[in-house]
Design an enzyme around this catalytic site. Structure first.
Site, PDB file in Angstrom:
ATOM      1  N   CYS A   2       0.829  -1.205   0.000  1.00  0.00           N
ATOM      2  CA  CYS A   2       0.000   0.000   0.000  1.00  0.00           C
ATOM      3  C   CYS A   2       0.868   1.261   0.000  1.00  0.00           C
ATOM      4  CB  CYS A   2      -0.870   0.037   1.236  1.00  0.00           C
ATOM      5  SG  CYS A   2      -1.897  -1.403   1.423  1.00  0.00           S
ATOM      6  N   ARG A  27       5.005  -0.064  -6.055  1.00  0.00           N
ATOM      7  CA  ARG A  27       5.017  -0.865  -4.831  1.00  0.00           C
ATOM      8  C   ARG A  27       4.070  -2.063  -4.922  1.00  0.00           C
ATOM      9  NH1 ARG A  27       7.028   1.809  -0.407  1.00  0.00           N
ATOM     10  NH2 ARG A  27       5.625   0.670   0.949  1.00  0.00           N
ATOM     11  N   TRP A  75      -3.116  -2.631  -1.389  1.00  0.00           N
ATOM     12  CA  TRP A  75      -2.779  -4.028  -1.690  1.00  0.00           C
ATOM     13  C   TRP A  75      -3.545  -4.832  -0.658  1.00  0.00           C
ATOM     14  CZ3 TRP A  75      -0.282  -8.240   0.600  1.00  0.00           C
ATOM     15  CH2 TRP A  75       0.238  -9.203  -0.271  1.00  0.00           C
ATOM     16  N   ASN A 101      -1.769   2.022   5.820  1.00  0.00           N
ATOM     17  CA  ASN A 101      -0.901   0.909   5.397  1.00  0.00           C
ATOM     18  C   ASN A 101      -0.646   0.057   6.632  1.00  0.00           C
ATOM     19  OD1 ASN A 101      -0.718   2.264   3.013  1.00  0.00           O
ATOM     20  ND2 ASN A 101       1.460   2.776   3.201  1.00  0.00           N
ATOM     21  N   GLY A 102      -0.717  -1.244   6.484  1.00  0.00           N
ATOM     22  CA  GLY A 102      -0.435  -2.117   7.620  1.00  0.00           C
ATOM     23  C   GLY A 102      -1.648  -2.942   7.995  1.00  0.00           C
ATOM     24  N   GLU A 485      17.048 -17.767  -8.537  1.00  0.00           N
ATOM     25  CA  GLU A 485      16.693 -16.381  -8.848  1.00  0.00           C
ATOM     26  C   GLU A 485      16.135 -16.269 -10.278  1.00  0.00           C
ATOM     27  OE1 GLU A 485      16.067 -13.854  -7.283  1.00  0.00           O
ATOM     28  OE2 GLU A 485      16.301 -12.169  -8.643  1.00  0.00           O
ATOM     29  N   LYS A 489      12.386 -14.899 -11.078  1.00  0.00           N
ATOM     30  CA  LYS A 489      12.121 -13.764 -11.991  1.00  0.00           C
ATOM     31  C   LYS A 489      11.038 -14.146 -12.999  1.00  0.00           C
ATOM     32  CE  LYS A 489      13.356 -11.058 -10.338  1.00  0.00           C
ATOM     33  NZ  LYS A 489      13.972 -11.156  -9.074  1.00  0.00           N
ATOM     34  N   GLU A 492       7.542 -14.446 -11.327  1.00  0.00           N
ATOM     35  CA  GLU A 492       7.027 -13.158 -10.862  1.00  0.00           C
ATOM     36  C   GLU A 492       6.389 -12.359 -11.984  1.00  0.00           C
ATOM     37  OE1 GLU A 492       9.676 -11.405  -7.243  1.00  0.00           O
ATOM     38  OE2 GLU A 492      10.717 -11.580  -9.138  1.00  0.00           O
ATOM     39  N   HIS A 508      16.385 -36.514  -8.486  1.00  0.00           N
ATOM     40  CA  HIS A 508      15.567 -36.981  -7.372  1.00  0.00           C
ATOM     41  C   HIS A 508      14.152 -36.429  -7.437  1.00  0.00           C
ATOM     42  CE1 HIS A 508      19.143 -38.749  -5.708  1.00  0.00           C
ATOM     43  NE2 HIS A 508      19.775 -37.595  -5.928  1.00  0.00           N
ATOM     44  N   LYS A 607       6.209  -4.514  -4.004  1.00  0.00           N
ATOM     45  CA  LYS A 607       7.647  -4.231  -3.973  1.00  0.00           C
ATOM     46  C   LYS A 607       8.202  -4.412  -2.567  1.00  0.00           C
ATOM     47  CE  LYS A 607      11.534  -2.845  -5.667  1.00  0.00           C
ATOM     48  NZ  LYS A 607      12.226  -3.958  -6.342  1.00  0.00           N
TER      49      LYS A 607
HETATM   50  C1  G6P Z   1       8.938  -8.676  -2.229  1.00  0.00           C
HETATM   51  C2  G6P Z   1       9.486  -8.172  -3.545  1.00  0.00           C
HETATM   52  C3  G6P Z   1      10.757  -8.935  -3.895  1.00  0.00           C
HETATM   53  C4  G6P Z   1      11.772  -8.815  -2.762  1.00  0.00           C
HETATM   54  C5  G6P Z   1      11.186  -9.264  -1.431  1.00  0.00           C
HETATM   55  C6  G6P Z   1      12.095  -8.873  -0.284  1.00  0.00           C
HETATM   56  O1  G6P Z   1       8.475  -9.976  -2.365  1.00  0.00           O
HETATM   57  O2  G6P Z   1       8.524  -8.336  -4.569  1.00  0.00           O
HETATM   58  O3  G6P Z   1      11.316  -8.417  -5.084  1.00  0.00           O
HETATM   59  O4  G6P Z   1      12.890  -9.585  -3.068  1.00  0.00           O
HETATM   60  O5  G6P Z   1       9.935  -8.607  -1.197  1.00  0.00           O
HETATM   61  O6  G6P Z   1      12.150  -7.477  -0.222  1.00  0.00           O
HETATM   62  P1  G6P Z   1      13.307  -6.636   0.429  1.00  0.00           P
HETATM   63  O7  G6P Z   1      12.900  -5.209   0.226  1.00  0.00           O
HETATM   64  O8  G6P Z   1      13.358  -7.016   1.871  1.00  0.00           O
HETATM   65  O9  G6P Z   1      14.555  -6.987  -0.285  1.00  0.00           O
END
Ligand code: G6P
Length: 612
Positions: A2, A27, A75, A101-102, A485, A489, A492, A508, A607
């Site tokens: 948010c 975000r 969000w 937010n929260g 990773e 990606k 996501e 396995h 984000k």
């Molecule tokens: C969210 C974001 C990711 C990020 C993760 C950790 O899931 O979408 O891209 O890696 O949070 O965030 P941080 O700000 O703690 O690296």
């Protein structure tokens, strides 16, 4: 997650709020809304599920003309992403309105009490309950600021809030507990926001609220105090980033821009921290805990998402080069499994945003046990950066694309620098070796740019796989986290199911998935695992899987084993993972674009995840 923006001054607030909401879009959100007061003590509200652009197209700008306003991107946590659940939320008398937010954890208890007093509710959100709780106190005190304060005393959970009151239309009240909030100080105008990106083009002068603080905001400035009513004086800070850093600068997406600028962001991470003549690394932010690091029995690295993958790379590097045992933990699991933490443990928290709720909770848990805590953080002044004992900023600059790219490579760079610093001090790495590593580092930005120049080759290969339903990513050693990773990606931003695995572990389980429709990405640079990786490739080929390899420029042998090759420059130093991940970032980016996915704001993702 948010986002909050607000304005009070002499200008029309609506365009400022809409622009601020657009800057908060990165975000992640599913609905948006705004409230404006224009002198007649009536709060006008517009909110809807969907994008800020839709809101902008449909809002009647003549009606929403006023110089005080607040806006929000939501969000969903409590209640679906519908028009009605979008923020701002009114109290029952339509006098007080709030964006939040929260999560209000005890909202159910408060809701039941308010219901007994005759309150009826319009939404499924915890935020509406807070609006009504403020109303409850306002009916008794007729003092807006006091009513907010009394309400917050009763609240358990996390919040960053901004609220307006129709009877006191000359102020915005804000408060924070666990969810970032800042005040932007202008000339006869004041801004509030959950994120500096929303106000940077208006003012660089900001004041960050700390947990347990609230402020009364007027066009003349702000009055800061604690929820317990203690006065606070805080100096205004000057933001040190520029508009250009949060704009696309001609790129189609922020993600593409951030992938392409990694030669710069990496340099910003190591600039001034390594002496290229001697190879000696110095991280000023870690000096105060350096002895504790050297004498630590164990490092625990904890993080979420992409940062957790960086942590895994760190584990390989620190164990191999510094011979310090390392454990890597998901921050979300760490706190809840009654971890054994000793005073002589060093706990490293990695976070781009510095606000991830789980990582923050892990930090507090580590502190409770007396461990040394170190942050590897991007956002300056963020909560994790402020609460750790010591730390090093990665200086990657603002990362706007939800899928983290340049922050990842800078996190790995920071961990590499820590590795070099410790390995030298422990006399495990000789200075002559350091000098050679420093030489490799000097060449790294150029190699990154070479990868970026190849992006059209990667795109061509990506287009062939735009309709794939599954993907497997395999790597060995330090390239196993790179496989993870790469898979993350792709999931996501393209919504294709993808899994990362240690290449040898494939036998396995995942091997059962392989047929002619399964693309398998092998990270296969010429390192000590190369021959073994070739054997794993053979296993997949034998089952007709499609082989995509990340391979070195001079590796002609790999052509015999691959359907497609994504080339990277040769790199034998500990920086190799930084190069190997970049083609994977491009691969997922181009696949997602070809599938018409919203690359910078993928569905359901945020984000910065500020709820547990
Ligand atoms: C969210 C974001 C990711 C990020 C993760 C950790 O899931 O979408 O891209 O890696 O949070 O965030 P941080 O700000 O703690 O690296």
């Amino acid at each position: 997650m948010c986002g909050i923006i607000g304005y009070i001054g002499k200008k029309n607030s609506l365009p400022i709020i809409i622009e601020g909401l657009k800057r908060l879009e990165y975000r992640g959100y599913d609905s948006a809304g705004v409230c404006v007061i224009n002198g007649d003590k009536i709060i006008r509200q517009y909110k809807r599920a969907g994008k800020v652009n839709d809101m902008e197209k449909n809002i009647n700008v003549d009606v929403f003309n006023g110089n005080i306003g607040i806006g929000h991107t939501r969000w969903a946590t409590h209640g679906e992403p519908t028009d009605i659940n979008a923020h701002p939320h009114f109290d029952m008398d339509n006098k007080i309105v709030i964006v939040h937010n929260g999560i209000i954890e005890n909202y159910k208890v408060i809701k039941d009490k308010l219901a007994e007093d005759g309150y009826v509710f319009r939404t499924d959100t915890d935020t509406e309950i807070l609006a009504d709780l403020i109303n409850y106190h306002y009916r008794r005190t007729k003092d807006f600021s006091l009513a907010v304060r009394l309400a917050l005393i009763d609240v358990e959970g996390t919040y960053g809030i901004a609220c307006l009151c129709a009877d006191e239309p000359d102020k915005i009240i804000v408060a924070r507990n666990g969810s970032p909030l800042l005040i932007g100080v202008g000339n006869e105008e004041t801004y509030i926001a959950s994120d500096a990106a929303a106000v940077i083009n208006h003012t660089k002068n900001v004041v960050y609220l700390e947990d347990g603080e609230m402020a009364v905001i007027t066009e003349k400035g702000f009055h800061l105090k604690t929820i317990e009513d203690k006065e606070i004086f805080r100096n205004v800070e000057v933001l040190d980033f520029f508009m250009g850093e949060i704009e696309k600068g001609g790129y189609e997406h922020f993600m593409l821009k951030e992938i392409c600028e990694q030669a710069d962001s990496i340099q910003n991470t190591y600039r001034g921290r390594i002496n290229f003549e001697t190879g000696i690394v110095k991280l000023g932010g870690l000096e105060s805990v350096f002895d504790k690091m050297l004498n630590a029995k164990r490092f625990i690295i904890t993080a979420c998402g992409t940062a957790w993958h960086a942590a895994l790379v760190g584990e390989y590097l620190i164990e191999q080069f510094c011979r310090i045992p390392v454990e890597v933990e998901y921050a979300s699991e760490f706190r809840y499994r009654t971890p054994i933490i000793h005073k002589d443990d060093v706990v490293i928290l990695i976070s781009q945003s510095g606000e991830t709720a789980d990582t923050l909770a892990a930090l507090r848990e580590a502190k409770k046990h007396g461990a040394t805590t170190i942050g590897i953080v991007n956002v300056i002044g963020s909560t994790i950066a402020r609460e750790v004992e010591a730390g090093t900023y990665i200086h990657a600059g603002p990362e706007i694309g939800v899928a983290s790219t340049k922050a990842f490579t800078s996190q790995v760079m920071s961990l590499s620098l820590i590795t070099l610093m410790l390995a030298y001090e422990k006399s495990i790495m000789k200075q002559s070796t350091l000098v050679n590593v420093a030489k490799s580092l000097k060449l790294l930005p150029e190699k990154i740019n070479k990868i970026v120049e190849r992006k059209n080759e990667y795109k061509e290969i990506a287009l062939k796989f735009k309709d794939a339903r599954n993907f497997l990513y395999l790597g060995r050693g330090v390239n196993f986290p790179i496989a993870l990773e790469g898979a993350l990606k792709l999931k996501e931003i393209s919504y294709i199911h993808a899994e990362g695995y240690p290449a040898a572990e494939m036998k396995h389980g995942p091997i059962a998935l392989i047929d002619e429709n399964m693309p398998v990405v092998f990270i296969a640079p010429k390192d000590k695992a190369y021959d073994k990786i070739i054997s794993n490739i053979e296993e997949v080929r034998a089952r007709k899987g499609k082989i995509i390899t990340i391979a070195n420029e001079d590796d002609t042998n790999i052509n015999n084993y691959s359907d497609y090759v994504l080339r990277v420059p040769n790199e034998t130093s500990l920086f190799a993972p930084i190069l190997n991940v970049i083609p994977l970032q491009f691969l997922s980016y181009y696949i997602a674009v070809a599938r018409n996915c919203d690359v910078d704001q993928p569905r359901n993702l945020a984000k910065s995840v500020t709820v547990e």
